[in-house]
Design a protein around this motif. Structure first.
Motif, PDB file in Angstrom:
ATOM      1  N   GLN A 176      42.983  45.948  42.676  1.00 13.52           N
ATOM      2  CA  GLN A 176      43.027  47.287  42.188  1.00 13.52           C
ATOM      3  C   GLN A 176      44.354  47.374  41.045  1.00 13.52           C
ATOM      4  OE1 GLN A 176      43.328  50.293  45.318  1.00 13.52           O
ATOM      5  NE2 GLN A 176      42.980  51.896  43.990  1.00 13.52           N
ATOM      6  N   GLY A 177      43.926  47.632  40.017  1.00 13.21           N
ATOM      7  CA  GLY A 177      45.080  47.652  39.089  1.00 13.21           C
ATOM      8  C   GLY A 177      45.657  48.979  38.944  1.00 13.21           C
ATOM      9  N   PRO A 178      46.831  49.348  38.137  1.00 14.75           N
ATOM     10  CA  PRO A 178      47.382  50.681  38.153  1.00 14.75           C
ATOM     11  C   PRO A 178      46.529  51.519  37.577  1.00 14.75           C
ATOM     12  CG  PRO A 178      48.779  48.960  37.312  1.00 14.75           C
ATOM     13  CD  PRO A 178      47.530  48.273  37.536  1.00 14.75           C
ATOM     14  N   GLY A 179      46.241  52.650  38.232  1.00 11.83           N
ATOM     15  CA  GLY A 179      45.502  53.814  37.878  1.00 11.83           C
ATOM     16  C   GLY A 179      43.807  53.546  37.665  1.00 11.83           C
ATOM     17  N   LYS A 180      43.354  52.382  38.317  1.00  8.18           N
ATOM     18  CA  LYS A 180      42.097  52.001  38.589  1.00  8.18           C
ATOM     19  C   LYS A 180      41.597  51.757  39.961  1.00  8.18           C
ATOM     20  CE  LYS A 180      42.616  48.800  34.454  1.00  8.18           C
ATOM     21  NZ  LYS A 180      42.405  47.620  34.023  1.00  8.18           N
ATOM     22  N   GLU A 181      40.350  51.896  39.797  1.00  8.21           N
ATOM     23  CA  GLU A 181      39.527  51.859  41.366  1.00  8.21           C
ATOM     24  C   GLU A 181      39.565  50.397  41.745  1.00  8.21           C
ATOM     25  OE1 GLU A 181      36.647  55.669  40.710  1.00  8.21           O
ATOM     26  OE2 GLU A 181      35.618  53.659  41.052  1.00  8.21           O
ATOM     27  N   ARG A 182      39.323  50.100  43.157  1.00  6.47           N
ATOM     28  CA  ARG A 182      39.101  48.836  43.525  1.00  6.47           C
ATOM     29  C   ARG A 182      37.829  48.377  42.937  1.00  6.47           C
ATOM     30  NH1 ARG A 182      41.380  47.817  49.687  1.00  6.47           N
ATOM     31  NH2 ARG A 182      42.695  49.320  48.766  1.00  6.47           N
ATOM     32  N   GLU A 183      38.319  47.041  42.562  1.00  4.31           N
ATOM     33  CA  GLU A 183      36.892  46.484  41.930  1.00  4.31           C
ATOM     34  C   GLU A 183      36.524  44.926  42.834  1.00  4.31           C
ATOM     35  OE1 GLU A 183      37.289  45.983  37.942  1.00  4.31           O
ATOM     36  OE2 GLU A 183      38.846  44.476  38.103  1.00  4.31           O
ATOM     37  N   GLY A 184      35.418  44.467  42.723  1.00  5.25           N
ATOM     38  CA  GLY A 184      35.343  43.261  43.415  1.00  5.25           C
ATOM     39  C   GLY A 184      35.524  42.141  42.233  1.00  5.25           C
ATOM     40  N   VAL A 185      35.975  41.123  42.917  1.00  4.55           N
ATOM     41  CA  VAL A 185      36.597  39.851  42.131  1.00  4.55           C
ATOM     42  C   VAL A 185      35.470  38.789  42.274  1.00  4.55           C
ATOM     43  CG1 VAL A 185      38.293  38.192  41.543  1.00  4.55           C
ATOM     44  CG2 VAL A 185      38.812  40.641  42.146  1.00  4.55           C
ATOM     45  N   ALA A 186      35.331  38.396  43.758  1.00  5.21           N
ATOM     46  CA  ALA A 186      34.459  37.197  44.065  1.00  5.21           C
ATOM     47  C   ALA A 186      34.359  37.230  45.510  1.00  5.21           C
ATOM     48  CB  ALA A 186      35.360  35.924  43.676  1.00  5.21           C
ATOM     49  N   ALA A 187      33.285  36.589  46.062  1.00  4.98           N
ATOM     50  CA  ALA A 187      32.993  36.413  47.378  1.00  4.98           C
ATOM     51  C   ALA A 187      32.429  34.892  47.501  1.00  4.98           C
ATOM     52  CB  ALA A 187      31.946  37.474  47.722  1.00  4.98           C
ATOM     53  N   ILE A 188      32.664  34.418  48.983  1.00  2.99           N
ATOM     54  CA  ILE A 188      32.131  33.290  49.132  1.00  2.99           C
ATOM     55  C   ILE A 188      31.168  33.304  50.542  1.00  2.99           C
ATOM     56  CG2 ILE A 188      34.160  32.448  50.538  1.00  2.99           C
ATOM     57  CD1 ILE A 188      33.624  29.657  49.499  1.00  2.99           C
ATOM     58  N   TYR A 189      30.169  32.915  50.737  1.00  4.67           N
ATOM     59  CA  TYR A 189      29.569  32.807  52.191  1.00  4.67           C
ATOM     60  C   TYR A 189      30.075  31.832  53.203  1.00  4.67           C
ATOM     61  CZ  TYR A 189      26.292  36.187  50.048  1.00  4.67           C
ATOM     62  OH  TYR A 189      25.726  37.542  49.545  1.00  4.67           O
ATOM     63  N   THR A 190      30.407  32.374  54.392  1.00  2.00           N
ATOM     64  CA  THR A 190      31.162  31.316  55.157  1.00  2.00           C
ATOM     65  C   THR A 190      30.017  30.164  55.600  1.00  2.00           C
ATOM     66  OG1 THR A 190      30.532  32.532  57.000  1.00  2.00           O
ATOM     67  CG2 THR A 190      32.763  33.118  55.927  1.00  2.00           C
ATOM     68  N   ASN A 191      28.996  30.500  55.592  1.00  5.27           N
ATOM     69  CA  ASN A 191      27.899  29.459  55.988  1.00  5.27           C
ATOM     70  C   ASN A 191      27.294  29.002  54.587  1.00  5.27           C
ATOM     71  OD1 ASN A 191      26.152  27.700  57.200  1.00  5.27           O
ATOM     72  ND2 ASN A 191      25.032  29.430  58.011  1.00  5.27           N
ATOM     73  N   GLY A 192      27.460  27.805  54.228  1.00  3.76           N
ATOM     74  CA  GLY A 192      26.976  27.399  52.952  1.00  3.76           C
ATOM     75  C   GLY A 192      27.875  27.316  51.721  1.00  3.76           C
ATOM     76  N   GLY A 193      28.923  28.158  51.665  1.00  3.79           N
ATOM     77  CA  GLY A 193      29.776  28.382  50.514  1.00  3.79           C
ATOM     78  C   GLY A 193      29.399  28.928  49.173  1.00  3.79           C
ATOM     79  N   GLY A 194      28.375  29.510  49.215  1.00  6.17           N
ATOM     80  CA  GLY A 194      27.869  30.133  47.895  1.00  6.17           C
ATOM     81  C   GLY A 194      28.857  31.100  47.476  1.00  6.17           C
ATOM     82  N   THR A 195      28.900  31.228  46.380  1.00  2.00           N
ATOM     83  CA  THR A 195      29.914  32.088  45.697  1.00  2.00           C
ATOM     84  C   THR A 195      29.368  32.942  44.789  1.00  2.00           C
ATOM     85  OG1 THR A 195      30.553  30.391  44.368  1.00  2.00           O
ATOM     86  CG2 THR A 195      31.819  30.439  46.085  1.00  2.00           C
ATOM     87  N   LEU A 196      29.959  34.200  44.475  1.00  2.00           N
ATOM     88  CA  LEU A 196      29.823  35.250  43.421  1.00  2.00           C
ATOM     89  C   LEU A 196      31.023  35.466  42.718  1.00  2.00           C
ATOM     90  CD1 LEU A 196      27.209  37.565  45.518  1.00  2.00           C
ATOM     91  CD2 LEU A 196      26.632  35.815  43.815  1.00  2.00           C
ATOM     92  N   TYR A 197      30.980  35.796  41.487  1.00  2.00           N
ATOM     93  CA  TYR A 197      31.952  36.230  40.895  1.00  2.00           C
ATOM     94  C   TYR A 197      31.829  37.282  39.742  1.00  2.00           C
ATOM     95  CZ  TYR A 197      34.014  31.531  42.049  1.00  2.00           C
ATOM     96  OH  TYR A 197      34.424  30.370  42.674  1.00  2.00           O
ATOM     97  N   ALA A 198      33.053  38.052  39.604  1.00  2.00           N
ATOM     98  CA  ALA A 198      32.853  39.116  38.493  1.00  2.00           C
ATOM     99  C   ALA A 198      32.645  38.575  37.272  1.00  2.00           C
ATOM    100  CB  ALA A 198      34.021  40.033  38.679  1.00  2.00           C
ATOM    101  N   ASP A 199      32.179  39.143  36.101  1.00  2.00           N
ATOM    102  CA  ASP A 199      31.994  38.357  35.020  1.00  2.00           C
ATOM    103  C   ASP A 199      33.240  38.312  34.349  1.00  2.00           C
ATOM    104  OD1 ASP A 199      28.977  40.250  33.779  1.00  2.00           O
ATOM    105  OD2 ASP A 199      29.350  38.441  34.930  1.00  2.00           O
ATOM    106  N   SER A 200      34.563  39.149  34.503  1.00  2.00           N
ATOM    107  CA  SER A 200      35.582  38.949  33.983  1.00  2.00           C
ATOM    108  C   SER A 200      36.427  38.050  34.489  1.00  2.00           C
ATOM    109  CB  SER A 200      36.344  40.555  34.327  1.00  2.00           C
ATOM    110  OG  SER A 200      36.602  40.620  35.876  1.00  2.00           O
ATOM    111  N   VAL A 201      36.264  37.247  35.423  1.00  2.00           N
ATOM    112  CA  VAL A 201      36.851  36.148  35.988  1.00  2.00           C
ATOM    113  C   VAL A 201      36.290  34.811  35.930  1.00  2.00           C
ATOM    114  CG1 VAL A 201      38.276  37.759  37.520  1.00  2.00           C
ATOM    115  CG2 VAL A 201      36.220  36.476  38.590  1.00  2.00           C
TER     116      VAL A 201
END
Length: 129
Positions: free
Chosen positions: A39-64
């Motif tokens: 959550q940046g100054p004056g911005k809403e909280r946004e998703g960045v990345a996630a990892i599944y604990t079983n298997g380790g698959g990941t997802l990323y925001a385009d910006s990162v």
């Protein structure tokens, strides 16, 4: 309940790197995934990345994509966000989150705070020259 504690934030110059850590304690078997939001100054909280604990698959925001890497050490109940080529716009409070179901859209920008059951207190990342 799952308790999450973030660490590793700080100040860095543009182009620099940081590694954030998230430690999970409590009913850790309730975690199906761990994620990072920001959550940046004056911005809403946004998703960045996630990892599944079983298997380790990941997802990323385009910006990162290509700059951030999310990994985990399940033996230590830890998740790590390696951030490189940091930009001014990466300045934000970074929050670790976990969820017991993790039914997540592939479109990271659609993630909501309500999608996750558990949250940490956040760690500040400031990118400044």
């Amino acid at each position: 309940q799952v308790q999450l504690t973030e660490s590793g934030g700080g100040s860095v110059q543009p182009g620099g790197s940081l590694r954030l850590s998230c430690a999970a304690t409590g009913m850790i078997d309730n975690r199906k995934c761990m994620a990072w939001f920001r959550q940046g100054p004056g911005k809403e909280r946004e998703g960045v990345a996630a990892i599944y604990t079983n298997g380790g698959g990941t997802l990323y925001a385009d910006s990162v994509k290509g700059r951030f890497t999310l990994s985990q050490d399940n033996s230590k109940n830890m998740a790590y966000l390696e951030m490189s080529s940091l930009k001014h716009e990466d300045t934000a409070m970074y929050y670790c989150a976990a969820d017991s179901q993790c039914i997540l859209s592939l479109q990271v920008y659609t993630w909501q705070v309500s999608d996750f059951d558990y949250w940490g207190q956040g760690t500040q990342v400031t990118v400044s020259s």
